[in-house]
Design a protein around this motif. Structure first.
Motif, PDB file in Angstrom:
ATOM      1  N   UNK A  42       0.845  -1.178   0.000  1.00  0.00           N
ATOM      2  CA  UNK A  42       0.000   0.000   0.000  1.00  0.00           C
ATOM      3  C   UNK A  42       0.880   1.228   0.000  1.00  0.00           C
ATOM      4  N   UNK A  43       0.608   2.141  -0.918  1.00  0.00           N
ATOM      5  CA  UNK A  43       1.361   3.387  -0.922  1.00  0.00           C
ATOM      6  C   UNK A  43       0.400   4.540  -0.685  1.00  0.00           C
ATOM      7  N   UNK A  44       0.955   5.622  -0.187  1.00  0.00           N
ATOM      8  CA  UNK A  44       0.147   6.805   0.087  1.00  0.00           C
ATOM      9  C   UNK A  44       0.534   7.878  -0.911  1.00  0.00           C
ATOM     10  N   UNK A  45      -0.428   8.421  -1.658  1.00  0.00           N
ATOM     11  CA  UNK A  45      -0.072   9.471  -2.619  1.00  0.00           C
ATOM     12  C   UNK A  45       0.599  10.641  -1.903  1.00  0.00           C
ATOM     13  N   UNK A  46       1.639  11.189  -2.509  1.00  0.00           N
ATOM     14  CA  UNK A  46       2.336  12.349  -1.936  1.00  0.00           C
ATOM     15  C   UNK A  46       1.618  13.594  -2.435  1.00  0.00           C
ATOM     16  N   UNK A  47       1.175  14.417  -1.513  1.00  0.00           N
ATOM     17  CA  UNK A  47       0.450  15.627  -1.912  1.00  0.00           C
ATOM     18  C   UNK A  47       1.425  16.749  -2.223  1.00  0.00           C
ATOM     19  N   UNK A  48       1.600  17.024  -3.521  1.00  0.00           N
ATOM     20  CA  UNK A  48       2.459  18.129  -3.921  1.00  0.00           C
ATOM     21  C   UNK A  48       1.665  19.413  -3.764  1.00  0.00           C
ATOM     22  N   UNK A  49       2.228  20.394  -3.079  1.00  0.00           N
ATOM     23  CA  UNK A  49       1.538  21.673  -2.979  1.00  0.00           C
ATOM     24  C   UNK A  49       2.151  22.607  -4.011  1.00  0.00           C
ATOM     25  N   UNK A  50       1.380  22.974  -5.024  1.00  0.00           N
ATOM     26  CA  UNK A  50       1.912  23.847  -6.068  1.00  0.00           C
ATOM     27  C   UNK A  50       1.690  25.302  -5.666  1.00  0.00           C
ATOM     28  N   UNK A  51       2.776  26.078  -5.568  1.00  0.00           N
ATOM     29  CA  UNK A  51       2.616  27.491  -5.228  1.00  0.00           C
ATOM     30  C   UNK A  51       1.770  28.193  -6.294  1.00  0.00           C
ATOM     31  N   UNK A  52       0.952  29.157  -5.856  1.00  0.00           N
ATOM     32  CA  UNK A  52      -0.009  29.768  -6.781  1.00  0.00           C
ATOM     33  C   UNK A  52       0.662  30.526  -7.918  1.00  0.00           C
ATOM     34  N   UNK A  53       1.889  31.000  -7.703  1.00  0.00           N
ATOM     35  CA  UNK A  53       2.511  31.782  -8.778  1.00  0.00           C
ATOM     36  C   UNK A  53       3.476  30.972  -9.647  1.00  0.00           C
ATOM     37  N   UNK A  54       3.427  29.647  -9.528  1.00  0.00           N
ATOM     38  CA  UNK A  54       4.182  28.802 -10.460  1.00  0.00           C
ATOM     39  C   UNK A  54       3.164  28.082 -11.344  1.00  0.00           C
ATOM     40  N   UNK A  55       3.606  27.575 -12.508  1.00  0.00           N
ATOM     41  CA  UNK A  55       2.631  26.954 -13.413  1.00  0.00           C
ATOM     42  C   UNK A  55       1.860  25.829 -12.721  1.00  0.00           C
ATOM     43  N   UNK A  56       0.559  25.784 -12.964  1.00  0.00           N
ATOM     44  CA  UNK A  56      -0.259  24.747 -12.337  1.00  0.00           C
ATOM     45  C   UNK A  56      -0.234  23.469 -13.168  1.00  0.00           C
ATOM     46  N   UNK A  57       0.224  23.594 -14.395  1.00  0.00           N
ATOM     47  CA  UNK A  57       0.322  22.404 -15.250  1.00  0.00           C
ATOM     48  C   UNK A  57       1.651  21.714 -14.984  1.00  0.00           C
ATOM     49  N   UNK A 100      -7.728  34.920 -17.977  1.00  0.00           N
ATOM     50  CA  UNK A 100      -8.057  33.622 -18.538  1.00  0.00           C
ATOM     51  C   UNK A 100      -6.982  32.592 -18.315  1.00  0.00           C
ATOM     52  N   UNK A 101      -7.355  31.361 -18.607  1.00  0.00           N
ATOM     53  CA  UNK A 101      -6.442  30.242 -18.421  1.00  0.00           C
ATOM     54  C   UNK A 101      -5.281  30.403 -19.380  1.00  0.00           C
ATOM     55  N   UNK A 102      -4.086  30.346 -18.843  1.00  0.00           N
ATOM     56  CA  UNK A 102      -2.935  30.508 -19.709  1.00  0.00           C
ATOM     57  C   UNK A 102      -2.260  29.161 -19.913  1.00  0.00           C
ATOM     58  N   UNK A 103      -3.006  28.275 -20.552  1.00  0.00           N
ATOM     59  CA  UNK A 103      -2.462  26.935 -20.784  1.00  0.00           C
ATOM     60  C   UNK A 103      -2.253  26.750 -22.278  1.00  0.00           C
ATOM     61  N   UNK A 104      -1.727  25.619 -22.635  1.00  0.00           N
ATOM     62  CA  UNK A 104      -1.551  25.262 -24.040  1.00  0.00           C
ATOM     63  C   UNK A 104      -0.764  26.312 -24.789  1.00  0.00           C
ATOM     64  N   UNK A 105      -1.305  26.732 -25.943  1.00  0.00           N
ATOM     65  CA  UNK A 105      -0.599  27.691 -26.787  1.00  0.00           C
ATOM     66  C   UNK A 105      -0.381  29.014 -26.064  1.00  0.00           C
ATOM     67  N   UNK A 106      -1.244  29.324 -25.107  1.00  0.00           N
ATOM     68  CA  UNK A 106      -1.148  30.616 -24.425  1.00  0.00           C
ATOM     69  C   UNK A 106      -0.247  30.578 -23.186  1.00  0.00           C
ATOM     70  N   UNK A 107       0.347  29.437 -22.906  1.00  0.00           N
ATOM     71  CA  UNK A 107       1.244  29.302 -21.757  1.00  0.00           C
ATOM     72  C   UNK A 107       2.451  30.232 -21.930  1.00  0.00           C
ATOM     73  N   UNK A 108       2.747  31.052 -20.904  1.00  0.00           N
ATOM     74  CA  UNK A 108       3.898  31.958 -21.040  1.00  0.00           C
ATOM     75  C   UNK A 108       5.233  31.239 -21.245  1.00  0.00           C
ATOM     76  N   UNK A 109       5.267  29.939 -21.053  1.00  0.00           N
ATOM     77  CA  UNK A 109       6.494  29.173 -21.296  1.00  0.00           C
ATOM     78  C   UNK A 109       6.894  29.281 -22.769  1.00  0.00           C
ATOM     79  N   UNK A 110       5.953  29.682 -23.634  1.00  0.00           N
ATOM     80  CA  UNK A 110       6.247  29.799 -25.056  1.00  0.00           C
ATOM     81  C   UNK A 110       6.988  31.077 -25.419  1.00  0.00           C
TER      82      UNK A 110
END
Lengths: 374, 261
Positions: free
Chosen positions: A37-52, B136-146
């Protein structure tokens, strides 16, 4: 309709629901060996870094995997001499660099390049100065086996770990098998590295409105983000640093490679050695500038001892005739000028801004420290 | 509990379960699926009569007689619309694309979910609409990484042409960054290159390809003749960016062929 069928349907429905909810915290996997059994690690993404973020689907972060990765990161048995670990060169107190001009391997042999910071590597899609690797799992094998780094076949490291008392149970917990594999060593290292997030500098606090910057620092930020030139009769002054060290993403790096005018003839071909293109010769990755005050010396070969030297380079010493030098380092604050021509005051402001990118909580965070030295 | 239920109660439950199953499934409850299909847009970059090669050893020549090389050529195409002869239009939702000479895959754009039909016009924006410049959402083509983003005030760089020219003063670098979404320097341009009488026939089993060409020289000529000797560093919103935008709106993009497939 027979009721047994109905019951099956109901069971199926519940199953569907629980699968769709994805919120379950525990994940059990039948491995053929032992169930684990593993426990997912909750990454906290800072709001001013990319969320993707893109985490390889076959290597999700788990608490057990990150914990194992941290131990492996500081594990000298992965080196031939048993004296060097990743953490020897990537020291937390220096934002995961080593303070050397060029790195020195476990055997005492010189590496040809300067050690890179690991802050926010989670988001980096090109790794090393030349982009030789594109995933952390792939990258990690390079330092382990490289003769001028840890200099030991990963297979040999795996053999040593397997013989230890410490590791087989940890691999069992993280990956469901106590038989250690090269792949799982690389995966665990990658998991730990993805947790090295730095976004609590004074600059971040200013963006999140929980702190402030001095007027000098704010003017420095403007210099960093302004492209010098005339717009509608007004001359805007700036350094155009943001064109390559993207401030808008919050990462202050770029996945691309540039010739920033260090040399006319490059001893290290950089990206050119990877692609074989003449136009890529002397191009290097624009690295993150986060914690830049802690990561001296600077550039791929550590040629600059101080940030003042770096600014002198961009301001006065860009090799403008270097083949394929990027036009963004050819700009000037003097109309038709041949140098960047920031004033001494502007350089001081820019420097003050760069220093606001230091994240003291990142370099002292216990989660990232050497677990064998606690 | 099932044993206590009557037959009719059971069938009610069954219907409920089936409905629930469908809804918890993929969530994609297509009502009567209208026949829809896609369109490919293949873009090629040229410099007058030659194809564009980044960092080419032999320089190109502008209509004003200056020589230059190109290291970066990229721009946004967005807000695609397809028009029918009867004047009705279909706007492709969330259609933002960054076309970059350095990234081969970016030069083929696929517009999907287009209702089947015969379309006689293709319209798009060069740049990014003002809404998306500020929010707006800045993902995909609009991502500032571009690397196509300035800041909140200036928004996106709509088009970038970088390189060098011996005629450019200073260090001979050429940096033409076009942007700006506020009057009087709104550089957003909407264009509809002529299809020369062709129709784009979109059917469920037919995905046509429109071959479009973008000529770098038409960014430097047309209504305004650009000379690197005085115009070599353009950034932000301003009259110079407007002159370049007027050029590229006037005929940088031409449709070469509409291929039925």
């Amino acid at each position: 309709m027979p009721s047994f069928l109905l019951r099956r349907l109901a069971v199926l429905w519940c199953l569907g629901l629980s699968l769709a909810s994805c919120g379950g915290n525990e994940k059990t996997e039948e491995t053929g060996e032992n169930s684990h059994t593993t426990t997912p690690y909750q990454l906290t993404l800072p709001s001013n870094l990319p969320q993707a973020i893109s985490i390889p689907p076959d290597n999700p972060l788990t608490v057990e995997g990150v914990d194992l990765g941290r131990k492996l990161f500081y594990e000298p048995r992965l080196s031939r001499t048993g004296t060097q670990s990743c953490g020897s060169c990537h020291q937390q107190s220096k934002a995961f660099t080593d303070g050397l001009t060029k790195a020195v391997g476990g055997d005492g042999l010189p590496h040809s390049r300067n050690t890179m910071s690991l802050a926010n590597v989670l988001w980096e899609t090109t790794l090393n100065w030349d982009g030789a690797a594109t995933s952390l799992e792939q990258q990690a094998r390079i330092p382990i086996e490289n003769p001028v780094e840890m200099h030991q076949l990963l297979a040999e490291g795996v053999r040593k770990l397997q013989q230890s008392d410490l590791y087989p149970p940890l691999f069992q917990k993280a990956f469901g098998t106590s038989i250690i594999t090269e792949e799982n060593v690389l995966k665990a290292l990658g998991q730990f590295e993805r947790t090295l997030i730095s976004a609590n500098s004074r600059y971040d606090q200013y963006l999140r409105k929980t702190g402030s910057l001095t007027p000098t620092e704010r003017q420095g930020a403007a210099i960093f983000n302004n492209h010098p030139g005339e717009v509608g009769g007004v001359f805007i002054r700036g350094g155009a640093c943001h064109h390559c060290h993207f401030s808008e993403t919050g990462l202050f790096s770029s996945p691309d490679f540039f010739n920033n005018g260090l040399d006319v003839n490059f001893a290290d071909a950089g990206r050119g050695a990877i692609t074989g293109l003449a136009s890529d010769r002397g191009k290097f990755k624009a690295p993150t500038l986060r914690n830049i005050a802690l990561t001296a010396p600077y550039m791929h070969d550590g040629r600059f001892k101080t940030l003042e030297d770096v600014l002198d380079h961009y301001n006065e010493h860009v090799q403008t005739t270097s083949a394929f030098v990027d036009p963004n380092v050819l700009l000037s604050n003097t109309p038709n000028g041949t140098r960047l021509d920031l004033t001494a005051t502007e350089k001081t402001q820019l420097l003050a801004f760069l220093r606001t990118l230091t994240d003291s909580s990142f370099v002292t965070d216990k989660r990232f420290s050497d677990p064998f030295k606690q | 509990m099932f044993r206590l239920m009557t037959r009719s109660k059971l069938s009610v439950l069954l219907v409920f379960l089936i409905v629930a199953l469908v809804f918890t499934g993929c969530g994609n409850t297509d009502k009567e699926a209208e026949p829809s299909s896609a369109l490919h847009l293949e873009i090629s970059h040229v410099v007058g009569g030659s194809s564009l090669t980044l960092n080419s050893a032999t320089p190109y020549t502008t209509p004003a007689g200056e020589s230059f090389t190109v290291s970066t050529f990229k721009y946004y195409l967005s807000n695609f619309k397809l028009g029918k002869a009867d004047g009705t239009e279909y706007a492709v939702p969330e259609s933002y694309f960054l076309v970059d000479e350095a990234k081969a895959a970016s030069k083929t754009i696929t517009l999907s979910g287009i209702p089947a039909g015969d379309y006689s016009s293709l319209t798009f924006m060069v740049g990014v609409d003002s809404t998306h410049n500020v929010s707006g959402a800045k993902a995909g083509a609009l991502d500032p990484i571009n690397s196509m983003f300035w800041d909140w005030n200036t928004g996106y760089i709509f088009a970038k042409l970088e390189g060098s020219s011996p005629q450019a003063p200073g260090n001979h670098g050429v940096l033409l960054h076009v942007g700006g979404f506020k009057t009087p320097n709104n550089a957003i341009r909407v264009i509809s290159p002529t299809l020369a009488g062709a129709t784009i026939q979109i059917r469920q089993d037919r995905v046509p390809t429109v071959q479009m060409q973008a000529d770098v020289l038409r960014m430097l000529s047309g209504p305004n003749t650009i000379r690197f000797a005085d115009t070599y560093n353009i950034m932000g919103a301003g009259p110079s960016a407007m002159r370049l935008a007027d050029n590229y709106a006037a005929g940088m993009f031409t449709v070469r062929q509409v291929q039925e497939k």
